[in-house]
Scaffold this motif. Structure first.
Motif, PDB file in Angstrom:
ATOM      1  N   ASP A  31      10.253  -4.875 -14.725  1.00 50.21           N
ATOM      2  CA  ASP A  31      10.561  -4.299 -13.417  1.00 50.21           C
ATOM      3  C   ASP A  31      12.054  -3.975 -13.294  1.00 50.21           C
ATOM      4  N   LEU A  32      12.880  -4.799 -13.912  1.00 48.50           N
ATOM      5  CA  LEU A  32      14.325  -4.549 -13.896  1.00 48.50           C
ATOM      6  C   LEU A  32      14.657  -3.298 -14.699  1.00 48.50           C
ATOM      7  N   LYS A  33      13.909  -3.092 -15.795  1.00 46.19           N
ATOM      8  CA  LYS A  33      14.157  -1.931 -16.649  1.00 46.19           C
ATOM      9  C   LYS A  33      13.808  -0.633 -15.932  1.00 46.19           C
ATOM     10  N   VAL A  34      12.656  -0.605 -15.260  1.00 51.10           N
ATOM     11  CA  VAL A  34      12.243   0.636 -14.600  1.00 51.10           C
ATOM     12  C   VAL A  34      13.145   0.970 -13.414  1.00 51.10           C
ATOM     13  N   LYS A  35      13.731  -0.046 -12.796  1.00 51.55           N
ATOM     14  CA  LYS A  35      14.605   0.192 -11.648  1.00 51.55           C
ATOM     15  C   LYS A  35      15.914   0.867 -12.060  1.00 51.55           C
ATOM     16  N   GLU A  36      16.256   0.794 -13.367  1.00 51.24           N
ATOM     17  CA  GLU A  36      17.474   1.455 -13.841  1.00 51.24           C
ATOM     18  C   GLU A  36      17.405   2.965 -13.597  1.00 51.24           C
ATOM     19  N   LYS A  37      16.174   3.520 -13.577  1.00 48.58           N
ATOM     20  CA  LYS A  37      16.011   4.954 -13.325  1.00 48.58           C
ATOM     21  C   LYS A  37      15.237   5.190 -12.022  1.00 48.58           C
ATOM     22  N   ASN A  38      15.260   4.169 -11.163  1.00 48.59           N
ATOM     23  CA  ASN A  38      14.590   4.254  -9.863  1.00 48.59           C
ATOM     24  C   ASN A  38      13.117   4.622 -10.009  1.00 48.59           C
ATOM     25  N   ARG A  48      13.740  10.253 -13.411  1.00 48.47           N
ATOM     26  CA  ARG A  48      13.955   9.336 -12.289  1.00 48.47           C
ATOM     27  C   ARG A  48      12.889   9.560 -11.209  1.00 48.47           C
ATOM     28  N   ASP A  49      12.620   8.490 -10.443  1.00 49.41           N
ATOM     29  CA  ASP A  49      11.719   8.544  -9.287  1.00 49.41           C
ATOM     30  C   ASP A  49      10.274   8.869  -9.670  1.00 49.41           C
ATOM     31  N   THR A  50       9.871   8.514 -10.885  1.00 48.23           N
ATOM     32  CA  THR A  50       8.472   8.705 -11.297  1.00 48.23           C
ATOM     33  C   THR A  50       7.788   7.346 -11.401  1.00 48.23           C
ATOM     34  N   ALA A  51       6.472   7.367 -11.602  1.00 51.27           N
ATOM     35  CA  ALA A  51       5.687   6.133 -11.626  1.00 51.27           C
ATOM     36  C   ALA A  51       5.172   5.829 -13.023  1.00 51.27           C
ATOM     37  N   ILE A  52       5.089   4.530 -13.330  1.00 55.43           N
ATOM     38  CA  ILE A  52       4.507   4.038 -14.581  1.00 55.43           C
ATOM     39  C   ILE A  52       3.435   3.015 -14.214  1.00 55.43           C
ATOM     40  N   SER A  53       2.278   3.147 -14.845  1.00 55.45           N
ATOM     41  CA  SER A  53       1.150   2.260 -14.537  1.00 55.45           C
ATOM     42  C   SER A  53       0.814   1.388 -15.745  1.00 55.45           C
ATOM     43  N   LEU A  54       0.606   0.097 -15.482  1.00 52.46           N
ATOM     44  CA  LEU A  54       0.199  -0.865 -16.509  1.00 52.46           C
ATOM     45  C   LEU A  54      -1.136  -1.456 -16.066  1.00 52.46           C
ATOM     46  N   SER A  55      -2.206  -1.083 -16.767  1.00 49.88           N
ATOM     47  CA  SER A  55      -3.558  -1.430 -16.308  1.00 49.88           C
ATOM     48  C   SER A  55      -4.310  -2.276 -17.337  1.00 49.88           C
ATOM     49  N   LEU A  56      -5.114  -3.225 -16.814  1.00 46.75           N
ATOM     50  CA  LEU A  56      -5.939  -4.089 -17.662  1.00 46.75           C
ATOM     51  C   LEU A  56      -7.419  -3.843 -17.384  1.00 46.75           C
ATOM     52  N   LEU A  70      -4.730 -13.256 -19.872  1.00 48.36           N
ATOM     53  CA  LEU A  70      -4.189 -11.907 -19.911  1.00 48.36           C
ATOM     54  C   LEU A  70      -3.410 -11.543 -18.647  1.00 48.36           C
ATOM     55  N   ASN A  71      -3.992 -11.827 -17.469  1.00 50.49           N
ATOM     56  CA  ASN A  71      -3.284 -11.521 -16.214  1.00 50.49           C
ATOM     57  C   ASN A  71      -1.929 -12.219 -16.161  1.00 50.49           C
ATOM     58  N   GLU A  72      -1.939 -13.485 -16.551  1.00 51.29           N
ATOM     59  CA  GLU A  72      -0.708 -14.282 -16.524  1.00 51.29           C
ATOM     60  C   GLU A  72       0.311 -13.723 -17.514  1.00 51.29           C
ATOM     61  N   PHE A  73      -0.169 -13.338 -18.682  1.00 50.04           N
ATOM     62  CA  PHE A  73       0.697 -12.763 -19.714  1.00 50.04           C
ATOM     63  C   PHE A  73       1.367 -11.472 -19.220  1.00 50.04           C
ATOM     64  N   ILE A  74       0.578 -10.588 -18.614  1.00 48.61           N
ATOM     65  CA  ILE A  74       1.108  -9.316 -18.125  1.00 48.61           C
ATOM     66  C   ILE A  74       2.062  -9.529 -16.943  1.00 48.61           C
ATOM     67  N   GLN A 112       8.969   3.346 -10.600  1.00 52.12           N
ATOM     68  CA  GLN A 112       8.116   2.315 -10.026  1.00 52.12           C
ATOM     69  C   GLN A 112       7.064   1.892 -11.040  1.00 52.12           C
ATOM     70  N   LEU A 113       6.969   0.586 -11.282  1.00 50.56           N
ATOM     71  CA  LEU A 113       5.960   0.038 -12.185  1.00 50.56           C
ATOM     72  C   LEU A 113       4.844  -0.585 -11.356  1.00 50.56           C
ATOM     73  N   THR A 114       3.627  -0.062 -11.530  1.00 52.84           N
ATOM     74  CA  THR A 114       2.451  -0.595 -10.825  1.00 52.84           C
ATOM     75  C   THR A 114       1.541  -1.280 -11.834  1.00 52.84           C
ATOM     76  N   VAL A 115       1.128  -2.503 -11.512  1.00 53.22           N
ATOM     77  CA  VAL A 115       0.269  -3.280 -12.415  1.00 53.22           C
ATOM     78  C   VAL A 115      -1.114  -3.428 -11.794  1.00 53.22           C
ATOM     79  N   HIS A 116      -2.138  -3.105 -12.575  1.00 49.03           N
ATOM     80  CA  HIS A 116      -3.533  -3.257 -12.149  1.00 49.03           C
ATOM     81  C   HIS A 116      -4.162  -4.376 -12.980  1.00 49.03           C
ATOM     82  N   TYR A 117      -4.427  -5.499 -12.310  1.00 50.08           N
ATOM     83  CA  TYR A 117      -4.919  -6.689 -13.009  1.00 50.08           C
ATOM     84  C   TYR A 117      -6.440  -6.704 -13.097  1.00 50.08           C
ATOM     85  N   LEU A 118      -6.950  -7.624 -13.929  1.00 52.40           N
ATOM     86  CA  LEU A 118      -8.388  -7.891 -13.972  1.00 52.40           C
ATOM     87  C   LEU A 118      -8.776  -8.664 -12.713  1.00 52.40           C
ATOM     88  N   GLU A 119      -9.972  -8.420 -12.210  1.00 53.33           N
ATOM     89  CA  GLU A 119     -10.430  -9.166 -11.029  1.00 53.33           C
ATOM     90  C   GLU A 119     -10.535 -10.648 -11.346  1.00 53.33           C
TER      91      GLU A 119
END
Length: 245
Positions: free
Chosen positions: A111-118, A156-164, A99-103, A120-127
């Motif tokens: 990451d390229l997509k989110v940068k179009e609107k400046n 623009r300039d907002t955050a998106i979180s992707l968490s596992l 799963l971590n590798e997949f994400i 930030q994509l933050t990823v929270h992986y499994l330990e």
């Protein structure tokens, strides 16, 4: 015998209900195609005629760009429609996937997509990484659709979180944004093919109303569940739960 007949009737009712739902979805898709393809396709012959008589090269280039945009828009819609017809439990071939590798693979592209609107994509992986049975190609479409949806409906300039996480023998993927949220009246129809659920993004990005329906079909074909918590003006959280076995 009565019990057998009763059981068969119940199964028949379930089958009929499923058939009616499928026919209803196909009817909705046909209406959507007629509505959303007609305008760009109809505009192309008109612009071609203008180009044939136009002498200003800059003006010609502008019309060609409009034709290109109309064609790309139509192709995107066709791809979305084809995707809805290519999803079922029977044709989802799953394989053990870390799963971590997949994400990580998903995030590198997104990451390229989110940068179009400046943004930030933050990823929270499994330990500790775990293996989940899934179809990587189909499930990437789910993650891409959900994160792209967050990008579209966030400023623009907002955050998106992707968490596992892992909960009750399920792998959990959560996408949270700080976007415009979804009006309460639209929530019941958000995963259905519905004209009322189509909205433009914060910068006028077009929506066809098919992406979330495709996500739902893919997740359910994996015997999983997709859900949503959203508050208008505050943001949304989409949760995908996939069985670990």
């Amino acid at each position: 015998m009565n019990e057998t007949v009763h059981s068969q009737n119940e199964q028949l009712e379930i089958a009929m209900s499923a058939l009616q739902k499928t026919l209803g979805e196909k009817d909705s898709i046909l209406k959507l195609v007629a509505h959303d393809l007609r305008t760009p396709v109809a505009s192309i012959p008109t612009m071609v005629e203008i180009i044939m008589t136009e002498e200003n090269e800059d003006q010609k280039k502008e019309y060609l760009e409009m034709i290109k945009s109309a064609c790309n828009s139509s192709l995107t819609l066709i791809s979305e429609i084809m995707a809805t017809a290519d999803i079922s439990t029977s044709n989802i071939e799953k394989e053990p996937t870390l799963l971590n590798e997949f994400i990580t693979d998903c995030a590198a592209i997104l990451d390229l997509k989110v940068k179009e609107k400046n943004q930030q994509l933050t990823v929270h992986y499994l330990e500790q990484d775990i293996s989940v049975p899934l179809n990587p190609e189909k499930m990437k479409r789910v993650v891409f659709n959900l994160v792209t949806n967050s990008v579209k409906f966030s400023k623009r300039d907002t955050a998106i979180s992707l968490s596992l996480s892992v909960k009750e023998n399920h792998a959990i993927i959560e996408i949270t944004d700080e976007g415009i949220g979804i009006p309460e009246k639209l929530l019941p129809e958000i995963f259905n093919i519905s004209k009322s659920g189509k909205r433009k993004g914060t910068e006028g990005e077009k929506s066809y109303g098919l992406g979330l329906n495709i996500c739902k079909k893919i997740v359910e074909a994996h015997s999983g569940k997709i859900s949503l918590i959203s508050k208008e003006g505050k943001g949304s959280t989409f949760t995908v739960a996939l069985p670990l076995s």
